[in-house]
Design an enzyme around this catalytic site. Sequence first.
Site, short mmCIF file in Angstrom:
data_model
loop_
_atom_site.label_atom_id
_atom_site.label_comp_id
_atom_site.label_asym_id
_atom_site.label_seq_id
_atom_site.Cartn_x
_atom_site.Cartn_y
_atom_site.Cartn_z
N TYR A 1 0.90 -1.21 0.13
CA TYR A 1 -0.06 -0.06 0.10
C TYR A 1 0.93 1.32 0.08
O TYR A 1 0.54 2.35 -0.85
CB TYR A 1 -0.88 0.25 1.07
CG TYR A 1 -1.70 1.11 1.34
CD1 TYR A 1 -2.96 1.08 0.65
CD2 TYR A 1 -1.79 2.14 2.31
CE1 TYR A 1 -3.86 1.98 0.72
CE2 TYR A 1 -2.63 3.16 2.47
CZ TYR A 1 -3.63 3.02 1.80
OH TYR A 1 -4.58 4.17 1.62
N LYS B 1 0.99 4.15 -2.90
CA LYS B 1 0.68 5.43 -2.52
C LYS B 1 1.81 6.40 -2.79
O LYS B 1 1.50 7.66 -3.21
CB LYS B 1 0.28 5.73 -1.16
CG LYS B 1 -1.28 4.98 -0.87
CD LYS B 1 -2.34 5.45 -1.75
CE LYS B 1 -3.66 4.96 -1.61
NZ LYS B 1 -4.73 5.48 -2.40
N1 NAD Z 1 -10.06 5.88 4.84
C1 NAD Z 1 -8.67 6.37 5.28
O1 NAD Z 1 -8.37 6.43 6.55
C2 NAD Z 1 -7.80 6.65 4.09
C3 NAD Z 1 -6.57 6.99 4.39
C4 NAD Z 1 -5.64 7.48 3.13
C5 NAD Z 1 -6.12 7.16 2.13
N2 NAD Z 1 -7.45 6.65 1.89
C6 NAD Z 1 -7.53 6.28 0.45
O2 NAD Z 1 -8.87 6.70 -0.02
C7 NAD Z 1 -9.68 5.98 -0.84
C8 NAD Z 1 -10.70 5.61 -0.59
O3 NAD Z 1 -10.79 4.93 0.77
P1 NAD Z 1 -12.04 4.72 1.67
O4 NAD Z 1 -11.29 4.83 3.00
O5 NAD Z 1 -13.08 5.28 1.37
O6 NAD Z 1 -12.26 3.17 1.38
P2 NAD Z 1 -13.62 2.38 0.88
O7 NAD Z 1 -13.18 0.93 0.86
O8 NAD Z 1 -14.71 2.67 1.48
O9 NAD Z 1 -13.71 2.88 -0.67
C9 NAD Z 1 -12.85 2.26 -1.84
C10 NAD Z 1 -13.92 2.03 -2.80
O10 NAD Z 1 -13.22 1.72 -4.14
C11 NAD Z 1 -13.88 0.69 -4.65
N3 NAD Z 1 -13.19 -0.06 -5.34
C12 NAD Z 1 -12.14 -1.11 -5.06
N4 NAD Z 1 -11.53 -1.57 -6.09
C13 NAD Z 1 -12.04 -0.92 -7.16
C14 NAD Z 1 -11.68 -1.13 -8.44
N5 NAD Z 1 -10.81 -2.18 -8.93
N6 NAD Z 1 -12.49 -0.53 -9.47
C15 NAD Z 1 -13.25 0.30 -8.86
N7 NAD Z 1 -13.49 0.75 -7.71
C16 NAD Z 1 -13.06 -0.04 -6.87
C17 NAD Z 1 -14.76 -0.44 -3.44
O11 NAD Z 1 -15.67 -0.95 -3.92
C18 NAD Z 1 -14.86 1.01 -2.61
O12 NAD Z 1 -16.35 1.64 -2.79
C19 NAD Z 1 -8.46 4.85 -0.97
O13 NAD Z 1 -7.80 5.33 -2.38
C20 NAD Z 1 -7.68 4.71 -0.14
O14 NAD Z 1 -6.44 4.25 -0.16
C21 NAD Z 1 -8.17 6.22 2.89
#
Ligand code: NAD
Length: 261
Positions: free
Chosen positions: A162, A166
């Site tokens: 990951y 990133k």
């Molecule tokens: N939540 C956190 O603390 C956090 C922190 C830093 C970065 N992020 C990043 O934020 C983004 C959103 O994460 P989140 O926390 O909302 O997670 P989440 O799991 O709620 O949302 C991720 C979404 O991406 C979709 N997805 C997964 N694989 C896919 C694919 N191959 N094609 C299309 N869609 C796909 C999933 O179905 C889901 O709806 C991600 O890139 C994550 O790495 C999250």
Amino acid sequence: MRLREKVAVVTGAGSGLGRAIATRLAEEGAAVVVVDVNEAGMKDTVKTLTDRGFKASSAKMDVSNRNDVQRAMQAIIAQQGHIDILVNNAGVTRHRPFLALNSEDWDIVLAVDLKGVFFCSQAVAPHMISRRYGKILNISSISGTGASSHAAGGSQAGNANYASAKAGVIQLTKTLARELGPHGINVNSVAPGFVLTGITAASRSPEEVKEHIAARAGMTALGRTGTPEDIANVVLFFVSDDASYVTGQTLYVDGGRGDRM
Ligand SMILES: NC(=O)c1ccc[n+]([C@@H]2O[C@H](COP(=O)([O-])OP(=O)(O)OC[C@H]3O[C@@H](n4cnc5c(N)ncnc54)[C@H](O)[C@@H]3O)[C@@H](O)[C@H]2O)c1
């Protein structure tokens, strides 16, 4: 209304941060195209938005599949007439200690979190170039530049896949900004700190989630974890014309993480 007449494609908008971003952009007048692999999640997001009177539709797309991305983006352009904004938000995690990390864990995370940004941006860029207008915003992470030692609340001290993906997103943001800037396209990145969403809760028990939130909150200057809206508000700034002279940047939206300041 900062995004009147704009069409915004948000990947991974079937839940979590993507849903909050889609909502914030719709509130500012954008017609939002909700992209995900999760059809039920996409439908929920679209219904929530259209129930509030916003313009929203869905497009199923696996961001890690180049043909799928090309086909779906062309269909969106044909249907909407144009794409002004692309938010590359879709992401997955497979956290494991390094010695337990297998090839499949590596490939799936790199394919969705990094290659997905490449595929989606490359599918949309020629269209944006032809219009000499476009905003691409990539969701990276604080994990892209720092390796946290925190392991409370079910955290496995292992996210090499990951963190590598990133970090790649942050660098891809800079190179795309350089190449696409002359064509009137801004490319930036938002690096969220900890926000409770499905991605965090999926691999933990409810007790571990509580412990995890407390530990993460304690690492921030502001003393709390983030909300999806905290992230969505900053994304809105970058994809609006308020940020016309900003490109190639990554902004940490993490409550002031002491281990990164
Ligand atoms: N939540 C956190 O603390 C956090 C922190 C830093 C970065 N992020 C990043 O934020 C983004 C959103 O994460 P989140 O926390 O909302 O997670 P989440 O799991 O709620 O949302 C991720 C979404 O991406 C979709 N997805 C997964 N694989 C896919 C694919 N191959 N094609 C299309 N869609 C796909 C999933 O179905 C889901 O709806 C991600 O890139 C994550 O790495 C999250």
